[in-house]
Write a protein that holds these residues in place. Sequence first.
Motif, PDB file in Angstrom:
ATOM      1  N   HIS A  94      39.071  34.948  48.125  1.00  0.00           N
ATOM      2  CA  HIS A  94      39.541  36.083  47.313  1.00  0.00           C
ATOM      3  C   HIS A  94      40.993  35.925  46.882  1.00  0.00           C
ATOM      4  O   HIS A  94      41.337  36.189  45.732  1.00  0.00           O
ATOM      5  N   ARG A  95      41.844  35.570  47.850  1.00  0.00           N
ATOM      6  CA  ARG A  95      43.271  35.516  47.524  1.00  0.00           C
ATOM      7  C   ARG A  95      43.587  34.372  46.567  1.00  0.00           C
ATOM      8  O   ARG A  95      44.462  34.479  45.707  1.00  0.00           O
ATOM      9  N   LEU A  96      42.867  33.266  46.712  1.00  0.00           N
ATOM     10  CA  LEU A  96      43.065  32.163  45.763  1.00  0.00           C
ATOM     11  C   LEU A  96      42.604  32.576  44.364  1.00  0.00           C
ATOM     12  O   LEU A  96      43.272  32.282  43.360  1.00  0.00           O
ATOM     13  N   ARG A  98      42.674  35.536  43.094  1.00  0.00           N
ATOM     14  CA  ARG A  98      43.721  36.405  42.539  1.00  0.00           C
ATOM     15  C   ARG A  98      44.919  35.593  42.088  1.00  0.00           C
ATOM     16  O   ARG A  98      45.504  35.848  41.035  1.00  0.00           O
ATOM     17  N   ALA A  99      45.300  34.628  42.922  1.00  0.00           N
ATOM     18  CA  ALA A  99      46.474  33.821  42.603  1.00  0.00           C
ATOM     19  C   ALA A  99      46.263  33.045  41.308  1.00  0.00           C
ATOM     20  O   ALA A  99      47.194  32.856  40.524  1.00  0.00           O
ATOM     21  N   ALA A 385      47.700  30.826  49.726  1.00  0.00           N
ATOM     22  CA  ALA A 385      46.780  31.905  49.354  1.00  0.00           C
ATOM     23  C   ALA A 385      45.793  32.200  50.478  1.00  0.00           C
ATOM     24  O   ALA A 385      45.577  33.355  50.841  1.00  0.00           O
ATOM     25  N   GLU A 386      45.209  31.158  51.049  1.00  0.00           N
ATOM     26  CA  GLU A 386      44.099  31.338  51.985  1.00  0.00           C
ATOM     27  C   GLU A 386      44.502  31.204  53.451  1.00  0.00           C
ATOM     28  O   GLU A 386      43.719  31.543  54.348  1.00  0.00           O
TER      29      GLU A 386
END
Lengths: 433, 433
Positions: A94-96, A98-99, A385-386
């Motif tokens: 998820h965070r990657l 978004r990034a 990110a992850e």
Amino acid sequence: MTTTPLNRSLEPLGVSIPSKVPTHWYNLAADLPEPVPPHLHPGTREPLGPEDLAPLFPMNLIAQEVATERYIEIPETVREIYGMWRPSPLFRAHRLERALGTPARIYYKYEGVSPVGSHKPNTAVAQAYYNAIEGTTKLTTETGAGQWGASLSFAGALLGLDVEVWQVRSSFDSKPYRRIQMEAYGGICHPSPSDLTEAGRALLKSHPDTTGSLGMAISEAVEVAAQDPNTHYSLGSVLNHVMLHQTVIGQEAMVQLEEAGDAVPDTVFGCAGGGSNLAGLTFPFLGRNLREGTKTRLVACEPSACPSLTQGEYRYDFGDVAGLTPLLKMHTLGKDFVPPAIHAGGLRYHGMSPMVSHAVNLGLMDAIAVDQDDALQAGLIFARAEGIIPAPESTHAVAGAIAHARAVTEPEVIVIGLSGNGQLDLPAYSPYV
Amino acid sequence: MTTTPLNRSLEPLGVSIPSKVPTHWYNLAADLPEPVPPHLHPGTREPLGPEDLAPLFPMNLIAQEVATERYIEIPETVREIYGMWRPSPLFRAHRLERALGTPARIYYKYEGVSPVGSHKPNTAVAQAYYNAIEGTTKLTTETGAGQWGASLSFAGALLGLDVEVWQVRSSFDSKPYRRIQMEAYGGICHPSPSDLTEAGRALLKSHPDTTGSLGMAISEAVEVAAQDPNTHYSLGSVLNHVMLHQTVIGQEAMVQLEEAGDAVPDTVFGCAGGGSNLAGLTFPFLGRNLREGTKTRLVACEPSACPSLTQGEYRYDFGDVAGLTPLLKMHTLGKDFVPPAIHAGGLRYHGMSPMVSHAVNLGLMDAIAVDQDDALQAGLIFARAEGIIPAPESTHAVAGAIAHARAVTEPEVIVIGLSGNGQLDLPAYSPYV
């Protein structure tokens, strides 16, 4: 120093195994439209018989090398050890996402949770087990970055085998932690080329300043194994039975993706050196493509410094420098190719798995080459990110996936094979932090 | 270089969390027969009020420091990140039992599966979260071996906080991998004492050749945090809220032991430096002892080179060398004690968690000291039997458990707290392989 294994427990311990650990390995040979070209005897150029391989491998592995059945049962003792870290997690990044600002849904299958930090124990445990039940007392092998040597030492400790490793000189010198890791498990580790073998002495004479290569280290390990009937040789990649053992990765990923609601990913990126992590992740998807007509695209990501799939010839070649191994039909840069000392030591091999080569040659799989700088920069983006620092090898798959995710404009499903964590290769990141 | 976090996601991502990740932290304060002595203001010697701690900590953590309710809910965002590696595995050590020839059933709770390889992220994530939701933009901290600094850098990357770390000089110089690990996550790492702080400059003047200590590094990190309202300080052990966050370990272990049919272990061994892994594992068992009359014996295993519990005084002392922290009632060797440069850098602290100290003082927990040689030899026995190389800190618990298991003549149930893996501390094993 010789290892003194504390115990040899080849019978199952009777421990509970997580239910999602696969019960069988998947054999792509059953689904390929054309058979994988056989390995050839270097003298006769005829297909190898079992007796040709018997000095180096136990009969169970020789049988698996040419097996054509779709599923091969995993011995209970091997499954119990797999259960220490398998099923390995499949994470949604998820965070990657978004990034990157991508509409893609990105997943990664993370093999760094194994006790040595990479996917290599999947086959090390199997190979040690089949050797042990046939009476082998010692295994020899080569290693590049050290992940394979550490994995075989780990497996040897648990299953009661001595392990002797020839490590590529450049890695031996620059990565002392890996040697200590092997020794902590009771393994013995030599730099290669060494003066312990004829092959090594010849190489030291002809190339006194060489930093070594996997092909050289294989020659040394094979030579030692061939001289003692109780000693066998173990290879961490390339061969068909190694690809087979690694398919636990992809089989688990398929179940996990289905649970996540994304059963058929659009694109799967794996890093490719000898091909074992790539094959382990992608072959189950490829088999489904062939059987069921799904359209999952499979992408091998290799280093541009050692581009066997994208720049090599597809032909028969030796697996080692000295020409001691059978001839393998594969994408190769030539057995004498010495790759530059890139950080992804596990990807520094002149050839490529015959099964992967065959699949690429048939157009069933794509291949791209990734620059080291791009790979490690992608690794840093991923880490921040992850929260997981990828192994330098894995960063090639990460870079391929990130470039793709940045380019897509429609939601699609991407899977990254994270072959290991970068804990013992952190200096690779040093120029980039 | 300043970190540029890629994203700040304080809202839950909505990912599925493994069902066995605890929903609450367990607070031993609710079950203790006598309250933990309060922290005191160093000037007035009166118990601290919230306002005294506000320059350093967010209000949520200040409240947790003095909380008396038994269970405190874990925020969903924190649980989601825990779900990356939690519940951590509890393994039955069958092969170790065989190697020792013990009638005991030995289990180990393994925290090395976290992305940084130790238990420290359990509190790093919680502390970063509570800081982030209150508007903190940067955290400062100290680190010894580097596990804590890496864990806070990991948490900062995921939750959008800058992280600046002062690492004990001896570890900074001897363990470059940890610094790169922090930097890969975007953290900044300085050796301590440094010339960046008044405390550091004073120490360099008075002790120009010092190899540093956790107490010195704390002084530097606290000083920097106190100067900027958007910067807070984060401590990786010792304080009550840190012990609280680590109780996910013991709560999971209790469920896992019950599933294994050994719900009430006889003896639990944990390593003890500042006390956080020990407390995290043992406090839930201790609470059950106090509430339900179970008789699980809890043993703190500390290094004989830094024996705060077994040799220190139980009195009020500062947490740091410069005397910037509140006074804590604890077992202490004196704030100026500089422990020798042992391999278990995470255990080199002059004091001990006030909660752990209080429990030991009340006779609710035992303590033993373990020599470094015995600890690392035990670590090798463990590695070769179980396939996991313990962190040097963890080997103290392993050594305590092995000695005990060798001595028992009746079946009993032993639990070992394996606080982390030894991948980034492999040189510690070098003299023993």
